[in-house]
Design a protein around this motif. Sequence first.
Motif, mmCIF file in Angstrom:
data_model
loop_
_atom_site.group_PDB
_atom_site.id
_atom_site.type_symbol
_atom_site.label_atom_id
_atom_site.label_comp_id
_atom_site.label_asym_id
_atom_site.label_seq_id
_atom_site.Cartn_x
_atom_site.Cartn_y
_atom_site.Cartn_z
ATOM 1 N N GLY A 109 42.064 38.751 48.686
ATOM 2 C CA GLY A 109 41.452 38.404 47.415
ATOM 3 C C GLY A 109 41.278 39.551 46.456
ATOM 4 O O GLY A 109 41.683 40.687 46.712
ATOM 5 N N ALA A 110 40.629 39.203 45.348
ATOM 6 C CA ALA A 110 40.325 40.172 44.292
ATOM 7 C C ALA A 110 39.028 39.769 43.608
ATOM 8 O O ALA A 110 38.753 38.580 43.417
ATOM 9 C CB ALA A 110 41.443 40.227 43.260
ATOM 10 N N THR A 111 38.247 40.774 43.239
ATOM 11 C CA THR A 111 37.044 40.566 42.444
ATOM 12 C C THR A 111 37.436 40.600 40.983
ATOM 13 O O THR A 111 38.273 41.409 40.574
ATOM 14 C CB THR A 111 36.022 41.683 42.725
ATOM 15 O OG1 THR A 111 35.699 41.662 44.108
ATOM 16 C CG2 THR A 111 34.764 41.507 41.900
ATOM 17 N N GLY A 125 28.980 35.103 47.819
ATOM 18 C CA GLY A 125 29.834 34.678 48.924
ATOM 19 C C GLY A 125 29.852 33.184 49.169
ATOM 20 O O GLY A 125 30.335 32.723 50.198
ATOM 21 N N THR A 126 29.356 32.404 48.212
ATOM 22 C CA THR A 126 29.393 30.949 48.310
ATOM 23 C C THR A 126 30.703 30.444 47.725
ATOM 24 O O THR A 126 31.065 30.808 46.594
ATOM 25 C CB THR A 126 28.214 30.320 47.544
ATOM 26 O OG1 THR A 126 26.993 30.815 48.103
ATOM 27 C CG2 THR A 126 28.241 28.802 47.617
ATOM 28 N N LEU A 175 37.763 30.000 45.495
ATOM 29 C CA LEU A 175 37.020 30.699 44.454
ATOM 30 C C LEU A 175 35.594 30.834 44.968
ATOM 31 O O LEU A 175 35.010 29.854 45.443
ATOM 32 C CB LEU A 175 37.060 29.917 43.142
ATOM 33 C CG LEU A 175 36.374 30.560 41.952
ATOM 34 C CD1 LEU A 175 37.078 31.863 41.550
ATOM 35 C CD2 LEU A 175 36.359 29.607 40.768
ATOM 36 N N TRP A 176 35.038 32.054 44.889
ATOM 37 C CA TRP A 176 33.731 32.373 45.449
ATOM 38 C C TRP A 176 32.843 32.995 44.381
ATOM 39 O O TRP A 176 33.340 33.700 43.503
ATOM 40 C CB TRP A 176 33.867 33.393 46.568
ATOM 41 C CG TRP A 176 34.924 33.142 47.570
ATOM 42 C CD1 TRP A 176 36.262 33.414 47.453
ATOM 43 C CD2 TRP A 176 34.759 32.579 48.875
ATOM 44 N NE1 TRP A 176 36.918 33.057 48.610
ATOM 45 C CE2 TRP A 176 36.020 32.544 49.496
ATOM 46 C CE3 TRP A 176 33.647 32.112 49.586
ATOM 47 C CZ2 TRP A 176 36.210 32.062 50.785
ATOM 48 C CZ3 TRP A 176 33.836 31.630 50.874
ATOM 49 C CH2 TRP A 176 35.106 31.609 51.461
ATOM 50 N N TYR A 232 33.140 37.260 40.314
ATOM 51 C CA TYR A 232 33.670 36.199 41.175
ATOM 52 C C TYR A 232 34.747 36.818 42.055
ATOM 53 O O TYR A 232 35.252 37.894 41.775
ATOM 54 C CB TYR A 232 34.293 35.080 40.331
ATOM 55 C CG TYR A 232 33.301 34.375 39.448
ATOM 56 C CD1 TYR A 232 32.570 33.293 39.918
ATOM 57 C CD2 TYR A 232 33.090 34.792 38.138
ATOM 58 C CE1 TYR A 232 31.653 32.644 39.111
ATOM 59 C CE2 TYR A 232 32.168 34.154 37.320
ATOM 60 C CZ TYR A 232 31.454 33.081 37.805
ATOM 61 O OH TYR A 232 30.545 32.444 37.009
ATOM 62 N N VAL A 233 35.109 36.100 43.113
ATOM 63 C CA VAL A 233 36.217 36.504 43.974
ATOM 64 C C VAL A 233 37.178 35.334 44.070
ATOM 65 O O VAL A 233 36.765 34.188 44.290
ATOM 66 C CB VAL A 233 35.739 36.908 45.386
ATOM 67 C CG1 VAL A 233 36.918 37.131 46.320
ATOM 68 C CG2 VAL A 233 34.865 38.153 45.315
#
Length: 150
Positions: free
Chosen positions: A17-19, A52-53, A47-48, A85-86
């Motif tokens: 992933g990526a922030t 971390g939700t 999508l987080w 977001y991540v």
Amino acid sequence: MTPAVATSSETRAIELGATFRTSRTGLVTGIRFYKGPLNTGLHYGSLWNSAGTRLARVAFANETASGWQTAVLSPPVRLTEATDYVVSYNAPVGRYSFTTAFYTQAWSSGYLTAPATRNGLYRFGSGTAVPNRTDNSTNYFVDVVFSPAA
């Protein structure tokens, strides 16, 4: 943009992933990732939020043998400006694409910015948790399709 390495030698399941953050409120309408020719299996994008939700999860369908793959989110997810977001996807047999030392500085495109600090995320496993480890500022070529609010 294409990765420096199309196929890693790693063969374990991994979430990559990526922030990112947006400078404008809007909607994520899809998730994309770059697929090398040996990155096989069923892929899921997520999508987080910064806690971390998971906000959304989508299966990729009708993938091509390689290149950019896109999955449409239904419904789209609304993002708030200036919030982290991540975005991630799961590579069930590894073999993902990457470029090392990519996030040595922030990277921006339109309203989205990926920070240089703690970016290029991964977590070994089936994708049940947000990726949270980094290695050499690596870009794993996963991003969102974003539409700013009118």
